[in-house]
Scaffold this motif. Structure first.
Motif, PDB file in Angstrom:
ATOM      1  N   VAL A 237       1.099  -0.897   0.463  1.00 56.27           N
ATOM      2  CA  VAL A 237       0.097   0.003   0.142  1.00 56.27           C
ATOM      3  C   VAL A 237       0.676   1.389   0.049  1.00 56.27           C
ATOM      4  N   SER A 238       2.208   1.119   0.947  1.00 52.27           N
ATOM      5  CA  SER A 238       3.151   2.751   1.135  1.00 52.27           C
ATOM      6  C   SER A 238       3.373   2.567  -0.391  1.00 52.27           C
ATOM      7  N   LYS A 239       4.202   1.521  -1.755  1.00 51.05           N
ATOM      8  CA  LYS A 239       4.369   1.433  -2.474  1.00 51.05           C
ATOM      9  C   LYS A 239       3.353   2.073  -3.861  1.00 51.05           C
ATOM     10  N   THR A 240       2.543   1.615  -3.225  1.00 47.79           N
ATOM     11  CA  THR A 240       1.230   1.961  -4.739  1.00 47.79           C
ATOM     12  C   THR A 240       1.197   3.695  -4.236  1.00 47.79           C
ATOM     13  N   GLU A 241       0.843   3.814  -2.467  1.00 44.49           N
ATOM     14  CA  GLU A 241       0.189   5.445  -2.702  1.00 44.49           C
ATOM     15  C   GLU A 241       1.936   6.486  -3.046  1.00 44.49           C
ATOM     16  N   GLY A 242       2.817   6.024  -2.435  1.00 46.72           N
ATOM     17  CA  GLY A 242       3.774   6.728  -2.834  1.00 46.72           C
ATOM     18  C   GLY A 242       4.046   7.019  -5.065  1.00 46.72           C
ATOM     19  N   GLU A 243       3.339   6.082  -4.673  1.00 44.30           N
ATOM     20  CA  GLU A 243       3.912   6.167  -6.799  1.00 44.30           C
ATOM     21  C   GLU A 243       2.121   7.144  -7.009  1.00 44.30           C
ATOM     22  N   ARG A 244       0.988   7.114  -6.195  1.00 41.05           N
ATOM     23  CA  ARG A 244       0.016   8.277  -6.223  1.00 41.05           C
ATOM     24  C   ARG A 244       0.112   9.289  -6.661  1.00 41.05           C
ATOM     25  N   PHE A 245       1.007   9.421  -5.146  1.00 42.04           N
ATOM     26  CA  PHE A 245       2.223  10.761  -4.855  1.00 42.04           C
ATOM     27  C   PHE A 245       2.949  11.020  -5.949  1.00 42.04           C
ATOM     28  N   GLN A 246       3.349  10.935  -6.370  1.00 36.71           N
ATOM     29  CA  GLN A 246       4.425  11.192  -7.807  1.00 36.71           C
ATOM     30  C   GLN A 246       3.587  11.381  -8.647  1.00 36.71           C
ATOM     31  N   SER A 247       2.856  10.464  -9.174  1.00 37.26           N
ATOM     32  CA  SER A 247       1.681  10.971 -10.041  1.00 37.26           C
ATOM     33  C   SER A 247       0.758  12.555 -10.198  1.00 37.26           C
ATOM     34  N   MET A 248       0.282  11.844  -8.662  1.00 38.53           N
ATOM     35  CA  MET A 248       0.067  13.875  -7.805  1.00 38.53           C
ATOM     36  C   MET A 248       0.795  14.662  -8.061  1.00 38.53           C
ATOM     37  N   GLY A 249       2.439  14.424  -8.487  1.00 42.49           N
ATOM     38  CA  GLY A 249       3.143  15.492  -8.031  1.00 42.49           C
ATOM     39  C   GLY A 249       3.271  16.221  -9.437  1.00 42.49           C
ATOM     40  N   GLN A 250       3.438  14.860 -10.705  1.00 37.62           N
ATOM     41  CA  GLN A 250       3.799  15.151 -11.953  1.00 37.62           C
ATOM     42  C   GLN A 250       2.549  15.697 -12.616  1.00 37.62           C
ATOM     43  N   ILE A 251       0.462  15.871 -12.208  1.00 35.90           N
ATOM     44  CA  ILE A 251      -0.244  16.369 -12.868  1.00 35.90           C
ATOM     45  C   ILE A 251       0.041  17.382 -12.067  1.00 35.90           C
ATOM     46  N   GLU A 252       0.692  17.816 -11.246  1.00 35.23           N
ATOM     47  CA  GLU A 252       0.417  19.736 -10.495  1.00 35.23           C
ATOM     48  C   GLU A 252       1.790  20.055 -11.387  1.00 35.23           C
ATOM     49  N   GLY A 253       2.744  19.149 -11.290  1.00 38.64           N
ATOM     50  CA  GLY A 253       3.429  19.990 -12.765  1.00 38.64           C
ATOM     51  C   GLY A 253       3.869  20.467 -13.738  1.00 38.64           C
ATOM     52  N   SER A 254       3.245  19.116 -14.774  1.00 41.85           N
ATOM     53  CA  SER A 254       2.161  19.384 -15.628  1.00 41.85           C
ATOM     54  C   SER A 254       1.270  20.638 -15.574  1.00 41.85           C
ATOM     55  N   THR A 255      -0.189  20.977 -15.011  1.00 42.42           N
ATOM     56  CA  THR A 255      -0.293  22.275 -14.355  1.00 42.42           C
ATOM     57  C   THR A 255       0.630  23.319 -14.213  1.00 42.42           C
ATOM     58  N   GLY A 256       1.769  23.093 -13.782  1.00 47.73           N
ATOM     59  CA  GLY A 256       2.311  24.199 -13.604  1.00 47.73           C
ATOM     60  C   GLY A 256       3.075  24.541 -15.036  1.00 47.73           C
ATOM     61  N   ASP A 257       3.528  24.142 -16.252  1.00 52.04           N
ATOM     62  CA  ASP A 257       3.936  23.754 -17.521  1.00 52.04           C
ATOM     63  C   ASP A 257       2.750  24.364 -18.240  1.00 52.04           C
ATOM     64  N   ILE A 258       1.702  23.951 -18.126  1.00 49.34           N
ATOM     65  CA  ILE A 258       0.505  24.456 -19.150  1.00 49.34           C
ATOM     66  C   ILE A 258       0.510  25.630 -19.131  1.00 49.34           C
ATOM     67  N   ALA A 259      -0.113  26.169 -17.597  1.00 51.75           N
ATOM     68  CA  ALA A 259      -0.197  27.561 -17.276  1.00 51.75           C
ATOM     69  C   ALA A 259       0.662  28.753 -18.059  1.00 51.75           C
ATOM     70  N   LYS A 260       2.086  28.141 -17.506  1.00 49.86           N
ATOM     71  CA  LYS A 260       3.079  28.501 -17.904  1.00 49.86           C
ATOM     72  C   LYS A 260       3.106  28.982 -19.372  1.00 49.86           C
ATOM     73  N   LEU A 261       3.052  28.180 -20.327  1.00 48.55           N
ATOM     74  CA  LEU A 261       2.690  27.271 -21.971  1.00 48.55           C
ATOM     75  C   LEU A 261       1.353  28.561 -22.259  1.00 48.55           C
ATOM     76  N   GLU A 262       0.062  28.185 -21.243  1.00 50.35           N
ATOM     77  CA  GLU A 262      -0.720  29.645 -21.741  1.00 50.35           C
ATOM     78  C   GLU A 262      -0.355  30.941 -21.957  1.00 50.35           C
ATOM     79  N   ASN A 263       0.380  31.395 -20.570  1.00 47.41           N
ATOM     80  CA  ASN A 263       0.883  32.325 -20.883  1.00 47.41           C
ATOM     81  C   ASN A 263       1.986  33.203 -21.975  1.00 47.41           C
ATOM     82  N   GLN A 264       2.388  32.095 -22.432  1.00 49.72           N
ATOM     83  CA  GLN A 264       3.861  32.515 -23.420  1.00 49.72           C
ATOM     84  C   GLN A 264       2.386  32.546 -24.610  1.00 49.72           C
ATOM     85  N   VAL A 265       1.579  31.671 -24.865  1.00 49.07           N
ATOM     86  CA  VAL A 265       0.318  31.701 -26.141  1.00 49.07           C
ATOM     87  C   VAL A 265       0.075  33.465 -25.758  1.00 49.07           C
TER      88      VAL A 265
END
Length: 435
Positions: A237-265
């Motif tokens: 469960v801990s390993k799976t939750e770690g993967e989930r949190f890692q994926s959530m971090g990637q989602i937040e990072g992607s959201t920030g990158d999307i906002a930055k790129l949309e700002n550039q557009v």
């Protein structure tokens, strides 16, 4: 003989009018001395305006670029929004004609990555649910097994109690049979039979004890297995939750990158609108300082000036510090504009010709770099209007009107070097209602 020349030279017999003219002139001088005289302050200034948006505005380049085309020339009158010139890019970061489209493709790619990680988070949540359900099932199975072993242990303990009772009975019978055998009351065969019964009871007890010990050992093993299963599922469960949190971090990072790129557009689209320089207001274009096509402009570099057509004129006058206490808001100032003929009687402003009346509306508390204090004068709507031909920056001579005093008082004040009288502006009831 009477000579004619004597009559012309000597006027002994002629009435003299000198005394009469002396008294006449003296009376006239006394009459002049009691005539009213208006005290005033001489000031200089220039034509300006009260409002910032009516002042000459600089035309600046919004971005660095190369001049591609001119649409106006010096002296042209333009309206607000008219195109003045066209720019082209010079920075290598913006030379790509498909820059906005390619940046939008990057935004879509980042959105796809975010969606992938969101799906991964959903799968991870399902794995966590399955792991938690499997753990509960495994623990339940082991608890059932432990319950069965506990029931078995209770039955074996009961068997052990019965075996102990049976052994104790067999032991008593064996001891009595042995005593009777020793006394000769029973045969050896009977004694051996009793001994076999005793040994069987003892063996049965030993077997039950071994069985009981084995059951207890199984219970301990099941408990250990249960703890091991809980620990194993906890790690999963801990390993799976770690993967989930890692994926959530990637989602937040992607959201920030999307906002930055949309700002550039958005910035790139806005930058496309800056390739044309437009007139900020109606007016005349003057002082264009760039010539021809292909010249490079820096960021915010001045291109020229646009002078507004509609201006509410005011006059900026500069007052000496020694005269500043004599100037008040609402005070009348007679303005003489450069280029307009005027005949000025400073002591009799109402008799002057070519002057225009204004009123002081503001006096700055801070001294100007020229060592004088600046005051603002606007047109007096109750008097003759100012000429429409005046222009921004034109020179102005001003006469600030003070008290009305007799001429003899003004001469006495100037002879003694006294300043003009402190002046208090009188406001009418209509001015008070306007305030």
């Amino acid at each position: 003989m009477k000579l004619k020349s004597v009559d012309h030279i000597y006027h002994n017999n002629i009435d003299s009018r000198v005394k009469r003219w002396f008294f006449i002139i003296l009376c006239l001088c006394l009459l002049v001395l009691i005539l009213p005289w208006t005290q005033n302050i001489k000031v200089r200034g220039n034509v300006s305006t009260l409002y910032q948006d009516q002042r000459p505005q600089q035309l600046n380049s919004p971005i660095p670029g190369r001049i591609l085309k001119w649409y106006v020339k010096n002296g042209d009158h333009v309206k607000k929004g008219d195109t003045l010139l066209q720019l082209a890019e010079v920075k290598e970061d913006y030379l790509d004609p498909m820059l906005v489209e390619r940046t939008q493709q990057q935004v879509k790619a980042k959105m796809g990555v975010r969606d992938y990680y969101q799906a991964k988070v959903g799968t991870t949540n399902s794995q966590l649910t399955a792991l938690n359900a499997g753990r509960e099932l495994k623990v339940s199975q082991l608890k059932v097994k432990i319950g069965q072993l506990n029931n078995k242990l209770a039955g074996e303990e009961a068997e052990l109690v019965a075996a102990n009772n049976e052994l104790k009975l067999s032991e008593d019978q064996y001891n009595r049979q042995k005593k009777m055998y020793d006394d000769g009351f029973v045969s050896l065969t009977q004694f051996q039979q009793r001994n076999v019964s005793f040994q069987n009871a003892l063996a049965k007890k030993t077997a039950i004890e071994n069985k009981l010990a084995q059951t207890r050992q199984e219970i301990v093993s099941i408990n250990i297995e249960q703890n091991a299963a809980i620990q194993d599922y906890r790690e999963k469960v801990s390993k799976t939750e770690g993967e989930r949190f890692q994926s959530m971090g990637q989602i937040e990072g992607s959201t920030g990158d999307i906002a930055k790129l949309e700002n550039q557009v958005a910035n790139y689209k806005a930058r496309r609108g800056l390739y044309f320089v437009f007139a900020s207001q109606d007016g005349q274009v003057v002082s264009l300082n760039k010539a021809g096509i292909g010249e490079i402009l820096k960021d915010t570099e001045s291109i020229g000036t646009i002078v507004p057509n509609k201006v509410d004129y005011a006059v900026e006058i500069y007052v000496k510090p020694v005269d500043l206490p004599l100037l008040k808001n609402g005070q009348t100032v007679m303005c003489i504009f450069d280029g307009f003929p005027a005949i000025v009687f400073s002591g009799w402003p109402n008799s002057s010709y070519g002057t225009f009346t204004g009123k002081v509306i503001a006096i700055e508390n801070n001294i100007s770099p020229n060592g004088l204090f600046k005051a603002l004068v606007i047109e007096d709507p109750t008097e003759k209007p100012w000429p429409p031909q005046i222009k921004m920056g034109a020179g102005v001579q001003g006469i600030a009107i003070l008290n009305d005093v007799p001429i003899w008082y003004e001469l006495w004040r100037n002879i003694n070097g006294f300043p003009p009288d402190y002046y208090t502006v009188k406001t009418t009831s209509s001015d008070e209602k306007a305030k």
